[in-house]
Structures are given as structure tokens and as C-alpha cells.
Design a protein around this motif. Structure first.
Motif, mmCIF file in Angstrom:
data_model
loop_
_atom_site.group_PDB
_atom_site.id
_atom_site.type_symbol
_atom_site.label_atom_id
_atom_site.label_comp_id
_atom_site.label_asym_id
_atom_site.label_seq_id
_atom_site.Cartn_x
_atom_site.Cartn_y
_atom_site.Cartn_z
ATOM 1 N N LEU A 44 0.676 -1.201 0.015
ATOM 2 C CA LEU A 44 0.011 0.072 0.173
ATOM 3 C C LEU A 44 0.801 1.183 0.060
ATOM 4 O O LEU A 44 0.643 2.067 -0.809
ATOM 5 C CB LEU A 44 -1.075 -0.142 1.337
ATOM 6 C CG LEU A 44 -1.827 1.254 1.408
ATOM 7 C CD1 LEU A 44 -2.992 1.515 0.380
ATOM 8 C CD2 LEU A 44 -2.408 1.329 2.826
ATOM 9 N N LEU A 45 1.869 1.400 0.669
ATOM 10 C CA LEU A 45 2.613 2.601 1.270
ATOM 11 C C LEU A 45 3.853 2.595 0.327
ATOM 12 O O LEU A 45 4.575 3.576 0.253
ATOM 13 C CB LEU A 45 2.808 2.615 2.531
ATOM 14 C CG LEU A 45 1.755 2.693 3.363
ATOM 15 C CD1 LEU A 45 2.048 2.964 4.879
ATOM 16 C CD2 LEU A 45 0.778 4.136 3.259
ATOM 17 N N GLU A 64 0.420 11.709 -1.469
ATOM 18 C CA GLU A 64 -0.863 11.385 -0.969
ATOM 19 C C GLU A 64 -0.885 10.427 0.443
ATOM 20 O O GLU A 64 -1.884 10.349 0.822
ATOM 21 C CB GLU A 64 -1.480 10.340 -1.993
ATOM 22 C CG GLU A 64 -0.893 9.174 -2.160
ATOM 23 C CD GLU A 64 -1.264 8.330 -3.304
ATOM 24 O OE1 GLU A 64 -0.845 7.392 -3.713
ATOM 25 O OE2 GLU A 64 -2.101 8.926 -4.044
ATOM 26 N N SER A 65 0.302 10.192 0.930
ATOM 27 C CA SER A 65 0.249 9.362 2.181
ATOM 28 C C SER A 65 0.499 10.626 3.420
ATOM 29 O O SER A 65 0.486 10.081 4.602
ATOM 30 C CB SER A 65 1.739 8.500 2.416
ATOM 31 O OG SER A 65 1.515 7.537 1.382
ATOM 32 N N SER A 87 -6.717 8.197 1.182
ATOM 33 C CA SER A 87 -7.382 7.985 0.021
ATOM 34 C C SER A 87 -6.297 7.517 -0.983
ATOM 35 O O SER A 87 -5.272 8.217 -1.274
ATOM 36 C CB SER A 87 -8.305 9.025 -0.597
ATOM 37 O OG SER A 87 -9.285 9.147 0.197
ATOM 38 N N LYS A 88 -6.488 6.351 -1.729
ATOM 39 C CA LYS A 88 -5.662 6.399 -2.962
ATOM 40 C C LYS A 88 -6.460 6.082 -4.145
ATOM 41 O O LYS A 88 -7.739 5.971 -4.002
ATOM 42 C CB LYS A 88 -5.033 4.786 -2.685
ATOM 43 C CG LYS A 88 -3.900 4.566 -1.543
ATOM 44 C CD LYS A 88 -2.659 5.425 -1.927
ATOM 45 C CE LYS A 88 -1.875 5.141 -0.716
ATOM 46 N NZ LYS A 88 -0.500 5.606 -1.146
ATOM 47 N N SER A 91 -8.644 3.215 -3.766
ATOM 48 C CA SER A 91 -9.123 2.456 -2.367
ATOM 49 C C SER A 91 -9.125 3.651 -1.498
ATOM 50 O O SER A 91 -8.712 4.534 -1.658
ATOM 51 C CB SER A 91 -8.244 1.281 -1.986
ATOM 52 O OG SER A 91 -6.923 1.780 -1.692
ATOM 53 N N TRP A 93 -8.780 4.088 2.741
ATOM 54 C CA TRP A 93 -8.315 3.342 3.973
ATOM 55 C C TRP A 93 -8.554 4.313 5.228
ATOM 56 O O TRP A 93 -8.442 5.461 5.332
ATOM 57 C CB TRP A 93 -6.831 3.137 4.142
ATOM 58 C CG TRP A 93 -6.495 2.247 2.815
ATOM 59 C CD1 TRP A 93 -6.283 2.570 1.614
ATOM 60 C CD2 TRP A 93 -6.228 0.802 2.721
ATOM 61 N NE1 TRP A 93 -6.011 1.638 0.859
ATOM 62 C CE2 TRP A 93 -6.099 0.391 1.575
ATOM 63 C CE3 TRP A 93 -6.271 -0.233 3.881
ATOM 64 C CZ2 TRP A 93 -5.893 -1.015 1.022
ATOM 65 C CZ3 TRP A 93 -6.198 -1.493 3.451
ATOM 66 C CH2 TRP A 93 -5.780 -1.679 2.128
ATOM 67 N N ASN A 116 -9.152 -1.311 4.994
ATOM 68 C CA ASN A 116 -9.735 -0.768 3.664
ATOM 69 C C ASN A 116 -11.253 -0.657 3.998
ATOM 70 O O ASN A 116 -12.168 -1.685 4.278
ATOM 71 C CB ASN A 116 -9.646 -1.904 2.628
ATOM 72 C CG ASN A 116 -9.922 -1.361 1.377
ATOM 73 O OD1 ASN A 116 -10.515 -0.372 0.995
ATOM 74 N ND2 ASN A 116 -9.371 -1.892 0.241
#
Length: 467
Positions: A44-45, A64-65, A87-88, A91, A93, A116
Motif C-alpha cells: 500500500l505505502l 498522498e500519504s 485515499s488512494k 481504495s 483506508w 480498507n
């Protein structure tokens, strides 16, 4: 057999459990350096979850993190827990950041758990409130409403927005840039209030009138900030003002006729009749002809204004632009033999949704190019090409050109500059979701003439084929 009280076994079981979960988990030390992360966190990261990586980052480096990293920094500083949403593109979270404390030493690190919540976020509008309560408020807005991230990607959309964009569900819109769906472009259009808000160093509400999807919208955008005061989301509300705008344009059109064109012709009549009293017979005949010519022009003007009375009720059908432009080019050659007309049209049919009034649109532009060119060597260039989201028709001339101020005034109905033709062309273009832009035929050098560029959106039924 393994001893259940063996501390090494317990540690291995904990690590196996944390590694096996689908939820991303990260552990940082008190210096905000990653000490452990499971595979889900790395997926994810990315690099942010690599052991040894520091989270002492700027918002720009965190990208975005940043909401997650910012919360981790606050947890380490204050010893308090924090929750938030990350937000990705595909997805959403929900994260919890927990300070890890040892009684004798205080905070020795930070533990992070993400889950999620994309399906829940879709229903709840990404606010963390109860889905039914927030959704009811979201859907109560009777205008297409979106929640955008700071790159203008759609995070959430209400039912009005889904209907406007002819999507089957909200999920179909999430992750797309708003301008891709509204304007069918690869970047925000000129004057976009969302883009202006995001680009501002001090984000504040922005609004603008925008043409899209064959309609006119009053678009308002408002900023939402995260706990650190950084711009986090943009609320985008589009109010359809098409009917009001059309009524306003019609009123401006007739005002333009009375205040500009008719007034000019009446002035000519007054001048001619006043001069007759002091003229001989030969001059009197010329002045009488001036009166009749002015009356003819007024009659033609009224007929031209009434020619688009049926514009709003005329059905839109698939129209091949090459057919209309080829016919008009030939008409100009016959009616104005002194004008050299050059056409550059692609062999592949450029199809748009229009009515018979599309011919009037081009006639207004072409007539303007010819009438205002007082030179002996009159030339007109007509070109057509496919562009992002549609097609562009350009009509250029070698006339006197226009200053920057004149370019702006010519398309501004309230300024009543340039006569009724261009104003009428703008009204017709709006009916088709088209836009008109005026530029120099030769970049930044108006002395070589003007160019009118008319952009038409590609019909929805043909967009899939084009891509």
C-alpha cells in the motif's frame, strides 16, 4: 513440541499473525523511523513502509500519504492516538495511529493499523459519519455534487452527479478526474474553479460559469482541510443554469440588435434624410438609395435574429462537419469571388451532435471575417481537426486582427461589441455544448488577422470508439 510459554514462540506467533493479516500494519520508533511493516503495508505505502525509512517528511515528499504521516508525527509528539482517512486512486483506508509507551520511558514508538473501507466510504461519502445520516444529507443536495481530492480525482458523487454523467453507479466515477468526465479533456479547462482553488496558496471558495455536456453550469467549489490545516478535499457543486443563461442570451441578443446594429442604420437614415434638404437632385438620389439600403439591412438583421427562434426545440442529430463546411466554402466562393477560400478538412468523418442551425453558426463567423476585411487581397482559411474530447473548426482571415481587449469584448454579450453575428454564433454553439475561442492567426501578432476556433464535443456514443 513447542513450549507455549516460550517468549520466542510468542513473538513468532505475533509476527506471523501480523504478517498474515490483509490489513497494513507499520511500527515506527520514537524517531519516526520504520522498524517493521507487513507485506500489506509495503504494497500500500511503497517506499514509505520500507524498514529504515524516516517519516520526518514534508507534505510534498509524503504526497498522498501525508494524512497518515502527519497523524503519526502528531502521535509521537503528543502521545495521543489519532484516526483518519487515507485515499488512494482505487481504495480508501481508515487508519488508527497509536503511541507505543513504556511506563519508565514514555513514548518509544508509534503503531499504525489501516483497514480498507472503500465500500463503506462510498456509502458514507468519506466523512466517517454514519452512512445513512451523511448519505441522506449528501443526496439532499439537488445539484450534481462531488468530493474531489487535490488532484481533482472524484472521491465521491451523489445521485444527481451519477445521473448527469450517465454512469450506472458512483463506483464508475470514483478515481476519474472530474475534467475527464465533464469536459473530455486531459487537463482542467480554462477558468476551472476547482483548479484555481487547488493552485491557490490560500485556498478559499471559488465559482465560475462553465459550459460542459451541452449545458451551462454555475460551478462552486469549497475547500476542506485536514487536521494540520493542509488542503485535503474539494467540494464541487454544479448548478445547471442553462435555461436562465439562454433567456439572458436571447435578451442580450435583441438588446445588441437595438443598441448597436439598428442604431447605426437609423443614424444613417437620419443623416440621409437631413442631407436631402440641402442637396441637388443627383445627390438626393444617392441619399435615397442610402435610406433604402439601411432599411434593407434592418430587415435582414431582424430576419437573421428570428432565424434561430427554433434553435432550442430543434433535435440534435449526428452531423458530419466536413459536409457543412464544404458546402459553405463553395457558397462563399460563389457569393464573394473576391475572397480566396482555402479548406483543410480530414478524410475521416468528424461527427458531432448538432441541428440545421450549425450552418448559421459558421455563416456568422465567416460573414464576420469577410465583412471586416477591408483589404484588397481577402483570404479565409477553414480547417478541421480532431482534438481532446472532440473536434475543432478554425476560421482564420488576413484582416486587420483584434487586440486582446477586443477579443474579450467580442464574446461578451454585455459589452455589445462587434454586432449581432458573433453573439448569435455563441448562442448556437452553446446549444451544442461547443465553445468559441478567439486567437491570432499568427501567434501573438494580431496584424496578420484573427482566428475563431470552435470546439465541439464528441458524441457520447462515439467516445468509446475514439479511445
Amino acid at each position: 513440541m513447542n513450549d507455549p510459554n516460550d517468549p520466542d514462540l510468542v513473538g513468532r506467533l505475533k509476527e506471523r499473525f501480523l504478517e498474515g493479516t490483509n490489513d497494513p500494519i507499520v511500527i515506527l520508533n520514537h524517531l519516526l523511523i520504520v522498524r517493521w511493516a507487513n507485506s500489506a503495508a509495503i504494497n500500500l505505502l511503497g517506499d514509505h513502509a520500507v524498514v529504515g525509512r524516516t517519516w520526518n517528511l514534508t507534505p510534498e515528499a509524503a504526497a498522498e500519504s501525508w494524512p497518515l504521516i502527519s497523524a503519526a508525527r502528531r502521535a509521537a509528539d503528543t502521545g495521543s492516538s489519532y484516526m483518519g482517512t487515507l485515499s488512494k486512486p482505487d481504495s480508501v483506508w481508515r487508519f488508527m495511529v497509536i503511541p507505543l509507551r513504556v511506563e519508565a520511558e514514555g513514548t518509544i514508538g508509534v503503531g499504525i493499523h489501516l483497514h480498507n473501507i472503500r465500500e463503506l466510504a462510498i456509502a458514507a461519502g468519506h466523512t466517517g459519519q454514519a452512512p445513512t445520516e451523511w448519505r441522506r444529507l449528501f443526496e439532499a443536495v439537488d445539484h450534481p455534487t462531488f468530493v474531489l481530492d487535490t488532484e481533482q480525482r472524484i472521491i465521491s458523487a451523489n445521485a444527481s452527479a451519477v445521473s448527469l454523467l450517465r454512469a450506472t453507479s458512483e463506483e464508475e466515477l470514483i478515481g476519474h478526474h472530474c475534467y475527464e468526465l465533464f469536459h473530455h479533456t486531459d487537463s482542467p479547462p480554462e477558468g476551472c474553479p476547482a483548479a484555481a482553488l487547488i493552485a491557490s496558496t490560500s485556498p478559499e471558495p471559488q465559482s465560475a460559469e462553465m459550459t460542459a455536456l451541452g449545458r451551462v453550469f454555475s460551478v462552486s467549489t469549497s475547500p476542506l482541510f485536514d487536521a494540520s490545516g493542509k488542503l485535503w478535499r474539494v467540494i464541487h457543486v454544479a448548478t445547471d443554469v442553462t435555461e436562465e443563461k439562454r433567456a439572458w442570451d436571447a435578451a442580450q441578443l435583441y438588446l445588441d440588435i437595438l443598441a448597436h446594429d439598428v442604431a447605426n442604420y437609423l443614424q444613417a437614415i437620419v443623416f440621409a434624410t437631413s442631407s436631402m434638404q440641402q442637396s441637388d437632385n443627383h445627390m438626393r438620389e444617392s441619399l435615397v438609395n442610402m435610406v433604402f439600403d439601411s432599411v434593407d439591412r434592418i430587415t435582414h438583421l431582424i430576419a437573421r435574429a428570428r432565424a434561430i427562434e427554433g434553435l432550442e426545440t430543434s433535435p440534435l442529430t449526428e452531423t458530419v462537419l466536413q459536409d457543412v463546411l464544404t458546402e459553405l466554402a463553395e457558397q462563399i466562393r460563389n457569393e464573394h469571388p473576391e475572397v480566396e477560400v482555402k479548406s483543410s478538412l480530414p478524410p475521416v468523418a468528424c461527427v458531432v451532435l448538432a441541428s440545421e442551425y450549425v450552418r448559421d453558426l459558421f455563416e456568422c463567423i465567416l460573414e464576420n471575417a469577410i465583412r471586416h476585411n477591408l483589404g484588397e487581397d481577402k483570404r479565409v482559411w477553414i480547417s478541421l481537426k480532431a482534438v481532446a474530447g472532440g473536434f475543432e473548426v478554425a476560421v482564420a482571415d488576413n484582416g486587420p486582427g483584434l487586440t486582446q481587449s477586443e477579443k474579450k469584448s467580442l464574446l461578451n454579450g454585455t459589452r455589445r461589441f462587434g454586432g449581432v453575428g458573433i453573439h448569435q454564433a455563441k448562442i448556437i454553439a452553446r446549444r451544442y455544448g461547443a465553445t468559441i475561442v478567439i486567437r491570432d492567426r499568427v501567434d501573438e501578432d494580431p496584424q496578420y488577422g484573427a482566428e475563431f476556433a470552435i470546439w465541439f464535443p464528441r458524441p457520447p456514443s462515439l467516445r468509446t470508439e475514439a479511445t
